[in-house]
Design a protein around this motif. Structure first.
Motif, PDB file in Angstrom:
ATOM      1  N   VAL A 174       0.889  -1.122   0.075  1.00  0.00           N
ATOM      2  CA  VAL A 174      -0.124   0.001  -0.156  1.00  0.00           C
ATOM      3  C   VAL A 174       0.721   1.249  -0.071  1.00  0.00           C
ATOM      4  CG1 VAL A 174      -1.552   1.274   1.568  1.00  0.00           C
ATOM      5  CG2 VAL A 174      -2.103  -1.095   1.176  1.00  0.00           C
ATOM      6  N   ILE A 175       0.636   2.044  -0.674  1.00  0.00           N
ATOM      7  CA  ILE A 175       1.113   3.444  -1.132  1.00  0.00           C
ATOM      8  C   ILE A 175       0.354   4.464  -0.731  1.00  0.00           C
ATOM      9  CG2 ILE A 175       2.505   4.770  -2.681  1.00  0.00           C
ATOM     10  CD1 ILE A 175       3.630   2.347  -4.044  1.00  0.00           C
ATOM     11  N   TRP A 176       0.950   5.381   0.134  1.00  0.00           N
ATOM     12  CA  TRP A 176       0.453   6.549   0.292  1.00  0.00           C
ATOM     13  C   TRP A 176       1.186   7.841   0.070  1.00  0.00           C
ATOM     14  CZ3 TRP A 176      -4.318   6.384   2.545  1.00  0.00           C
ATOM     15  CH2 TRP A 176      -4.795   5.291   3.114  1.00  0.00           C
ATOM     16  N   PRO A 177       0.653   8.779  -0.889  1.00  0.00           N
ATOM     17  CA  PRO A 177       1.582   9.806  -1.390  1.00  0.00           C
ATOM     18  C   PRO A 177       2.235  10.752  -0.450  1.00  0.00           C
ATOM     19  CG  PRO A 177      -0.830   9.962  -2.537  1.00  0.00           C
ATOM     20  CD  PRO A 177      -0.709   9.003  -1.047  1.00  0.00           C
ATOM     21  N   ALA A 213      -4.994   7.891   8.614  1.00  0.00           N
ATOM     22  CA  ALA A 213      -4.010   7.528  10.018  1.00  0.00           C
ATOM     23  C   ALA A 213      -4.250   6.175  10.649  1.00  0.00           C
ATOM     24  CB  ALA A 213      -4.158   8.549  10.954  1.00  0.00           C
ATOM     25  N   LEU A 214      -5.532   5.953  10.795  1.00  0.00           N
ATOM     26  CA  LEU A 214      -6.114   4.456  11.354  1.00  0.00           C
ATOM     27  C   LEU A 214      -5.591   3.491  10.467  1.00  0.00           C
ATOM     28  CD1 LEU A 214      -9.656   5.583  12.583  1.00  0.00           C
ATOM     29  CD2 LEU A 214      -7.604   5.122  13.859  1.00  0.00           C
ATOM     30  N   LEU A 215      -5.492   3.680   9.060  1.00  0.00           N
ATOM     31  CA  LEU A 215      -5.276   2.663   8.287  1.00  0.00           C
ATOM     32  C   LEU A 215      -3.668   2.384   8.167  1.00  0.00           C
ATOM     33  CD1 LEU A 215      -7.547   3.041   5.111  1.00  0.00           C
ATOM     34  CD2 LEU A 215      -7.500   1.147   6.408  1.00  0.00           C
ATOM     35  N   LYS A 216      -2.918   3.451   8.306  1.00  0.00           N
ATOM     36  CA  LYS A 216      -1.687   3.478   8.449  1.00  0.00           C
ATOM     37  C   LYS A 216      -1.161   2.651   9.697  1.00  0.00           C
ATOM     38  CE  LYS A 216       0.188   7.591   6.035  1.00  0.00           C
ATOM     39  NZ  LYS A 216       1.000   8.857   6.232  1.00  0.00           N
ATOM     40  N   GLY A 217      -1.967   2.596  10.521  1.00  0.00           N
ATOM     41  CA  GLY A 217      -1.656   1.807  11.846  1.00  0.00           C
ATOM     42  C   GLY A 217      -2.040   0.515  11.804  1.00  0.00           C
ATOM     43  N   ALA A 218      -3.002   0.154  10.760  1.00  0.00           N
ATOM     44  CA  ALA A 218      -3.414  -1.138  10.574  1.00  0.00           C
ATOM     45  C   ALA A 218      -2.859  -1.982   9.565  1.00  0.00           C
ATOM     46  CB  ALA A 218      -4.988  -0.958  10.659  1.00  0.00           C
ATOM     47  N   HIS A 219      -2.134  -1.431   8.488  1.00  0.00           N
ATOM     48  CA  HIS A 219      -1.800  -2.107   7.541  1.00  0.00           C
ATOM     49  C   HIS A 219      -0.269  -1.674   6.979  1.00  0.00           C
ATOM     50  CE1 HIS A 219      -2.695  -5.037   3.871  1.00  0.00           C
ATOM     51  NE2 HIS A 219      -1.590  -3.959   3.487  1.00  0.00           N
ATOM     52  N   ASP A 220       0.498  -2.495   6.740  1.00  0.00           N
ATOM     53  CA  ASP A 220       1.766  -2.060   6.262  1.00  0.00           C
ATOM     54  C   ASP A 220       1.706  -1.059   5.056  1.00  0.00           C
ATOM     55  OD1 ASP A 220       3.082  -3.466   8.339  1.00  0.00           O
ATOM     56  OD2 ASP A 220       3.677  -5.147   7.166  1.00  0.00           O
ATOM     57  N   HIS A 221       2.755  -0.209   4.939  1.00  0.00           N
ATOM     58  CA  HIS A 221       2.504   0.838   3.800  1.00  0.00           C
ATOM     59  C   HIS A 221       3.966   1.373   3.430  1.00  0.00           C
ATOM     60  CE1 HIS A 221       1.965   3.204   7.429  1.00  0.00           C
ATOM     61  NE2 HIS A 221       2.675   4.281   6.801  1.00  0.00           N
ATOM     62  N   ASP A 222       4.181   2.051   2.561  1.00  0.00           N
ATOM     63  CA  ASP A 222       5.245   3.128   2.019  1.00  0.00           C
ATOM     64  C   ASP A 222       4.410   4.126   1.825  1.00  0.00           C
ATOM     65  OD1 ASP A 222       7.353   1.228   2.356  1.00  0.00           O
ATOM     66  OD2 ASP A 222       6.991   0.535   0.138  1.00  0.00           O
ATOM     67  N   THR A 226     -10.289   7.678   1.040  1.00  0.00           N
ATOM     68  CA  THR A 226     -10.596   7.448   2.447  1.00  0.00           C
ATOM     69  C   THR A 226     -10.992   8.788   3.013  1.00  0.00           C
ATOM     70  OG1 THR A 226      -8.443   7.807   3.524  1.00  0.00           O
ATOM     71  CG2 THR A 226      -8.745   5.507   2.438  1.00  0.00           C
ATOM     72  N   ASN A 227     -12.070   8.795   3.881  1.00  0.00           N
ATOM     73  CA  ASN A 227     -12.162   9.684   5.035  1.00  0.00           C
ATOM     74  C   ASN A 227     -13.303   9.240   6.043  1.00  0.00           C
ATOM     75  OD1 ASN A 227     -14.847   9.982   4.028  1.00  0.00           O
ATOM     76  ND2 ASN A 227     -14.561  11.949   2.603  1.00  0.00           N
ATOM     77  N   ALA A 228     -13.721   9.861   7.013  1.00  0.00           N
ATOM     78  CA  ALA A 228     -14.493   9.379   7.900  1.00  0.00           C
ATOM     79  C   ALA A 228     -15.845   8.816   7.512  1.00  0.00           C
ATOM     80  CB  ALA A 228     -14.601  10.141   9.155  1.00  0.00           C
ATOM     81  N   ALA A 229     -16.249   9.603   6.742  1.00  0.00           N
ATOM     82  CA  ALA A 229     -17.633   9.266   6.115  1.00  0.00           C
ATOM     83  C   ALA A 229     -17.771   8.338   5.244  1.00  0.00           C
ATOM     84  CB  ALA A 229     -18.244  10.828   5.312  1.00  0.00           C
ATOM     85  N   ILE A 230     -16.742   8.098   4.258  1.00  0.00           N
ATOM     86  CA  ILE A 230     -16.654   7.090   3.102  1.00  0.00           C
ATOM     87  C   ILE A 230     -16.112   5.850   3.630  1.00  0.00           C
ATOM     88  CG2 ILE A 230     -17.204   8.783   1.496  1.00  0.00           C
ATOM     89  CD1 ILE A 230     -14.299   8.284   0.667  1.00  0.00           C
ATOM     90  N   GLY A 231     -15.221   5.959   4.585  1.00  0.00           N
ATOM     91  CA  GLY A 231     -14.515   4.784   4.882  1.00  0.00           C
ATOM     92  C   GLY A 231     -13.288   4.467   3.884  1.00  0.00           C
ATOM     93  N   VAL A 232     -13.627   3.416   2.942  1.00  0.00           N
ATOM     94  CA  VAL A 232     -12.455   3.008   2.004  1.00  0.00           C
ATOM     95  C   VAL A 232     -13.287   3.063   0.854  1.00  0.00           C
ATOM     96  CG1 VAL A 232     -10.781   1.450   1.213  1.00  0.00           C
ATOM     97  CG2 VAL A 232     -10.968   1.712   3.590  1.00  0.00           C
ATOM     98  N   THR A 235      -9.581  -5.869   1.751  1.00  0.00           N
ATOM     99  CA  THR A 235      -8.689  -6.279   3.152  1.00  0.00           C
ATOM    100  C   THR A 235      -8.750  -4.873   3.895  1.00  0.00           C
ATOM    101  OG1 THR A 235      -7.327  -7.835   2.200  1.00  0.00           O
ATOM    102  CG2 THR A 235      -6.443  -6.612   3.934  1.00  0.00           C
ATOM    103  N   LEU A 236      -8.370  -3.702   3.222  1.00  0.00           N
ATOM    104  CA  LEU A 236      -8.574  -2.718   4.156  1.00  0.00           C
ATOM    105  C   LEU A 236      -9.807  -1.990   4.713  1.00  0.00           C
ATOM    106  CD1 LEU A 236      -6.119  -0.252   1.507  1.00  0.00           C
ATOM    107  CD2 LEU A 236      -5.775  -1.221   3.794  1.00  0.00           C
ATOM    108  N   ARG A 237     -10.836  -2.382   4.029  1.00  0.00           N
ATOM    109  CA  ARG A 237     -12.277  -2.219   4.497  1.00  0.00           C
ATOM    110  C   ARG A 237     -12.338  -2.954   5.728  1.00  0.00           C
ATOM    111  NH1 ARG A 237     -15.587  -2.263  -1.005  1.00  0.00           N
ATOM    112  NH2 ARG A 237     -15.515  -0.036  -1.902  1.00  0.00           N
ATOM    113  N   LYS A 238     -11.690  -4.164   5.896  1.00  0.00           N
ATOM    114  CA  LYS A 238     -12.172  -5.248   6.957  1.00  0.00           C
ATOM    115  C   LYS A 238     -11.194  -4.514   7.958  1.00  0.00           C
ATOM    116  CE  LYS A 238     -11.727 -10.014   8.258  1.00  0.00           C
ATOM    117  NZ  LYS A 238     -10.698  -9.715   9.350  1.00  0.00           N
ATOM    118  N   GLU A 239      -9.871  -3.886   7.614  1.00  0.00           N
ATOM    119  CA  GLU A 239      -9.148  -3.802   8.857  1.00  0.00           C
ATOM    120  C   GLU A 239      -9.859  -2.684   9.496  1.00  0.00           C
ATOM    121  OE1 GLU A 239      -5.019  -5.574   7.328  1.00  0.00           O
ATOM    122  OE2 GLU A 239      -5.514  -3.586   6.527  1.00  0.00           O
TER     123      GLU A 239
END
Length: 257
Positions: free
Chosen positions: A177-180, A191-200, A218-224, A244-248
């Motif tokens: 998973v890559i975040w810009p 931020a929550l997904l960064k803590g739940a899933h390995d990323h670059d 991603t945002n609080a209203a739409i989830g993933v 996977t990200l939605r589940k996490e």
């Protein structure tokens, strides 16, 4: 529902907010009285209040005011907006007494359908603050919709991707998973997904999109939410990494508001 400092808000009290557009906010999805990343929402409000008003918030009071807008059962989106009704357009440095406006609306059913987005060259003013100043975001969203897309995706002058108007974006390159890496607002869901899933975290130019296997918002209203197209580049509307990200994300325990 709309209350200012715990009292029904009057039109005259919102006039200054509407005319000056100076303030900040956070939006929380409340499910059965609980909020994922509640402490991050509160930290954002405190940090942004210090930046815009040089003042501290009573976060327990803010939580109590927000709780009034959230039913004990069901799902609601609660927005907490911080602004100073006495702000004078000519003397903004005098604005030091932030007030708490709480509004609510029904939360959408998740997951939402994939987005088709159009890139737009824009970097938000003070990107680290979740500002009420949404003119540019809405303008670019409107232009994208007029062109047949759902929303706008911001890039800088070098065509490097940063964020959407009201959401963050992430990618999957087939292994990670890559975040810009960019000046953007780090959202609570991100931020929550960064803590739940390995990323670059790395620069993602538009030119690198053909090498991506999936993209998501991603945002609080739409989830993933899957992104099915960026400009003329099509991306999978369903992918295992998005599931996977939605589940996490859904497994992140919410805190009582």
């Amino acid at each position: 529902m709309a209350e200012l400092n715990g009292q029904p808000v009057e039109l005259a009290q919102l006039q200054n907010l509407a005319l000056t557009n100076y303030g900040h906010f956070t939006s929380m999805r409340v499910d059965d009285g609980r909020v994922r990343g509640l402490s991050l929402h509160m930290e954002r409000l405190q940090r942004d209040c210090r930046t815009l008003f040089g003042a501290d918030l009573d976060l327990q009071r803010v939580r109590g005011l927000a709780r009034r807008a959230a039913p004990a059962t069901g799902s609601t989106t609660v927005r907490v907006t911080i602004f100073d009704p006495s702000l004078d357009l000519g003397h903004p440095a005098a604005a030091k007494e932030p007030h708490v406006l709480v509004t609510s609306r029904p939360a959408g059913t998740l997951p939402l359908p994939p987005l088709r987005v159009q890139s737009a060259t824009y970097v938000r003013d003070v990107p680290s603050v979740k500002s009420v100043g949404l003119f540019a975001s809405l303008h670019h969203r409107r232009q994208a919709q007029l062109a047949g897309f759902d929303d706008a995706l911001f890039v800088d002058q070098d065509k490097v991707i940063s964020e959407g108007g009201t959401w963050n974006i992430g990618f999957f390159d087939g292994s990670r998973v890559i975040w810009p890496e960019a000046d953007c607002l780090v959202g609570v869901t991100m931020a929550l997904l960064k803590g739940a899933h390995d990323h670059d975290t790395t620069l993602v130019p538009l030119a690198h999109l053909p090498g991506m296997q999936a993209a998501f918002a991603t945002n609080a209203a739409i989830g993933v939410r899957a992104i099915g197209a960026i400009d003329g580049i099509k991306l999978p509307e369903t992918h295992g990494i998005i599931d996977t990200l939605r589940k996490e994300y859904m497994e992140v325990a919410g805190d009582l508001l």
